[in-house]
Structures are given as structure tokens and as C-alpha cells.
Design an enzyme around this catalytic site. Structure first.
Site, PDB file in Angstrom:
ATOM      1  N   TYR A 137      64.834 141.640  61.272  1.00 46.37           N
ATOM      2  CA  TYR A 137      64.860 140.925  61.449  1.00 46.37           C
ATOM      3  C   TYR A 137      63.075 140.440  61.353  1.00 46.37           C
ATOM      4  O   TYR A 137      62.663 139.626  59.789  1.00 46.37           O
ATOM      5  CB  TYR A 137      65.049 140.019  63.207  1.00 46.37           C
ATOM      6  CG  TYR A 137      66.010 139.935  63.403  1.00 46.37           C
ATOM      7  CD1 TYR A 137      66.826 138.908  62.654  1.00 46.37           C
ATOM      8  CD2 TYR A 137      66.792 140.767  64.083  1.00 46.37           C
ATOM      9  CE1 TYR A 137      68.513 139.010  62.670  1.00 46.37           C
ATOM     10  CE2 TYR A 137      68.340 140.808  63.721  1.00 46.37           C
ATOM     11  CZ  TYR A 137      69.342 139.676  63.805  1.00 46.37           C
ATOM     12  OH  TYR A 137      70.683 139.378  64.296  1.00 46.37           O
ATOM     13  N   ARG A 223      75.936 134.471  60.348  1.00 45.76           N
ATOM     14  CA  ARG A 223      76.962 134.988  59.443  1.00 45.76           C
ATOM     15  C   ARG A 223      78.239 135.421  60.907  1.00 45.76           C
ATOM     16  O   ARG A 223      78.971 135.718  60.420  1.00 45.76           O
ATOM     17  CB  ARG A 223      76.477 136.223  58.987  1.00 45.76           C
ATOM     18  CG  ARG A 223      76.261 137.557  59.525  1.00 45.76           C
ATOM     19  CD  ARG A 223      76.175 138.654  59.083  1.00 45.76           C
ATOM     20  NE  ARG A 223      74.952 139.859  59.311  1.00 45.76           N
ATOM     21  CZ  ARG A 223      76.303 140.126  60.818  1.00 45.76           C
ATOM     22  NH1 ARG A 223      77.466 140.501  59.774  1.00 45.76           N
ATOM     23  NH2 ARG A 223      75.359 141.499  60.831  1.00 45.76           N
TER      24      ARG A 223
END
Length: 321
Positions: A137, A223
């Protein structure tokens, strides 16, 4: 729709969206074998909307959500760090299981998580060897790698990586300030070229922001979404991101839209699901940001204060690694 139905919808607690989604997945989801081997019940394509005006936050009341832990994780993302050492030093163990699993497989040492975390904090060399997660991230958010042509040889072009990559978060702050009508206020974590190097590819992968008048709205797309354990933190993180950006850009917080791709419950979370679905939402936790730092990268945990949060008890369940 009659007046009584309108009144019902107006008064309905926002958290029913979450509970309704949980119930739908558990009752109607497709049962599937997943990467972890645990198995899930899953639906594809889900959405929820949350009003963030008047200091509101999507902070679940049907179980305790450790918002300070979630906030510390989010602030860690903004540093661009990829090693769990600073998280472990704050007793944040969200990411510990992945490097611990790698350590156990490589060494055969059945070290406990507490022992592993303690060693990570106390031993810099051990942390450097075993605490790294790869370019997860925060690395993509604030240092997306960029390659430049650096000559050519007989076999083709040669590229080198810039010392400093793209800071997507800083770019979004500038675009919100100077080009509020842009449709490019996006922070993306899904770097295809580096997925295999990550301990876990990004689940909450795409953030997009939208200015309407003086209000900042945000959309978070996942997702993959672990509804029982991950989603409460993801909702808080998305709302926190929006609130911080709004403050930095002198805008009012608007609406957070959440969208899920593979939206699932793990089969070994049955006890959690049944207990949480038996509870009724009550009360509202609100969050104040007590200081406006010079930069979005300068917030500290003490800058966030939650008031009125009186959740029902915590519900524990295993993490699927």
C-alpha cells in the site's frame, strides 16, 4: 413510497447496510475455495454509502472496532514504510501474521506471534531480515516507482529507476486544491509489475475523490473484502482519508461510497457472523480532528478524537493468511 416508509428509511441506522450485506453473503453467497484454503461464501459486486457530514464516521456499534489501531495503520501507510517494525512498536499487529508465516516456513521455528513481534521491535537486523512486506500500500501511494530511459545496448533500451517515485497522495491534495473539477483525483495501489513482490496485493486498491460545491466525496473500491474482520477497518480508513483530505483542502466532508468486488465471509467466521447478526445497532460515534497540520503527512494519532462511541463487545475470529 408512503410517508411512513420515508420516515423509516430516514431513521434507519446506517449500520444496517453492513449487517444486511453480511446476512446476504451468509445466506445467499456462493461457497468457494479461496487462496487461504479456509473457504468463503462470496457475492460479487456490493456497495454502501455513508454520510460523513457533522463529524459522522462509519464506526460499527454491533461490535467494538479498534479505531486507534486502524488509524495508526493508515498513518503508517502515509509514511510509505514497508516494514512492520514501527507498527509492532505501537502494538499494532495487523500485518504481523504474513511475515511471521514466512519466517516459520523458512526457518522451521514455531515462534509465537508475541515473541516474533517483540524480536522485530528489539532487534533491527532481525526486523530488516524478517519484517519486510514488500512494496505494499503505502509504497505505491507515496513512492510509485518510475523508470527512465538510460541509453541502449545491443539488446535494446536500458531503463533505470528514479530515486524517488510518484507521490500520488501529494498529487491528489494539489489537484483538489487547484483543479477541483478534475476527474483524476485517484490514488491507486494495484501496481501490476510489483504484485508478486508484495506480502499481500492491495485489497482496498483504488480511491477516487470528487468535489461538489464545497463538499468532498470519496469512493473506495476493494477487489477483495473480508467483511467480518477487514471491512470495519477499511470503512474507517476510507472515511479517515476523506476527512483528512477535506481538512487539508478546506472542504466539507461529504459522502463515502464503498464498492466491493469479491465480497466474502470466511467459513470459519460462523460464530462471529451469528453473534453479530443477532445484535442491533445503537448510538453513533463521531470523530473530531483536533489540529490541522501543515501537510497530510504530518498527522499524529493524538489529532483524532472519537466521542459518543459506546459499542457492544468485541467479537474475535481467526485471520486467514
Amino acid at each position: 413510497m408512503n410517508q411512513s416508509s420515508d420516515s423509516y428509511l430516514t431513521q434507519r441506522h446506517w449500520e444496517w447496510q453492513y449487517l444486511d450485506l453480511m446476512r446476504r453473503i451468509w445466506d445467499e453467497g456462493s461457497e468457494r475455495i479461496d487462496r487461504t484454503g479456509v473457504g468463503t461464501r462470496s457475492v460479487f459486486g456490493a456497495s454502501m454509502r455513508f454520510d460523513l457530514s457533522e463529524e459522522q464516521m462509519p464506526l460499527l456499534t454491533t461490535k467494538r472496532v479498534y479505531w486507534k489501531t486502524a488509524t495508526r495503520e493508515f498513518l503508517w501507510f502515509l509514511t510509505g514504510e514497508t516494514n512492520i517494525r514501527s507498527l509492532c512498536a505501537q502494538n499494532v499487529q495487523i500485518w504481523t501474521d504474513w511475515p511471521l508465516e514466512h519466517f516459520r516456513k523458512e526457518t522451521g521455528d514455531p515462534m509465537s506471534r508475541d515473541e516474533f513481534s517483540k524480536r522485530i521491535v528489539e532487534d533491527a537486523e532481525f526486523a530488516a531480515r524478517w519484517g519486510n512486506l514488500g512494496p505494499v500500500y503505502g509504497k505505491q501511494w507515496v513512492d510509485w516507482p518510475v523508470y527512465e530511459q538510460d541509453g541502449a545496448d545491443d539488446f535494446g533500451l536500458i531503463y533505470r529507476q528514479r530515486a524517488k517515485g510518484v507521490n500520488q497522495v501529494a498529487q491528489v491534495v494539489e489537484s483538489l486544491r487547484h483543479s477541483p473539477g478534475s476527474r483524476r483525483h485517484i490514488v491507486e495501489g494495484w501496481n501490476v509489475a510489483e504484485l508478486d513482490a508484495m506480502a499481500l496485493p492491495p485489497c482496498h486498491k483504488t480511491y477516487q475523490f470528487h468535489v461538489a460545491g464545497d463538499r468532498l466525496n470519496g469512493l473506495l473500491y476493494q477487489r477483495s473484502c473480508d467483511v467480518a474482520l477487514g471491512l470495519p477497518f477499511n470503512l474507517w480508513g476510507g472515511a479517515l482519508f476523506l476527512r483528512m483530505l477535506a481538512q487539508q483542502c478546506d472542504l466539507e466532508p461529504g459522502e463515502l461510497v464503498w464498492m466491493g468486488g469479491d465480497t466474502h465471509l470466511y467459513l470459519n467466521h460462523e460464530a462471529l457472523v451469528e453473534e453479530q447478526l443477532a445484535r442491533t445497532p445503537s448510538g453513533y460515534g463521531k470523530m473530531r480532528i483536533t489540529r490541522k497540520p501543515d501537510s497530510i503527512f504530518d498527522y499524529r494519532i493524538d489529532d483524532f478524537q472519537v466521542d459518543g462511541y459506546e459499542p457492544q463487545g468485541a467479537i474475535k475470529a481467526p485471520v486467514a493468511v
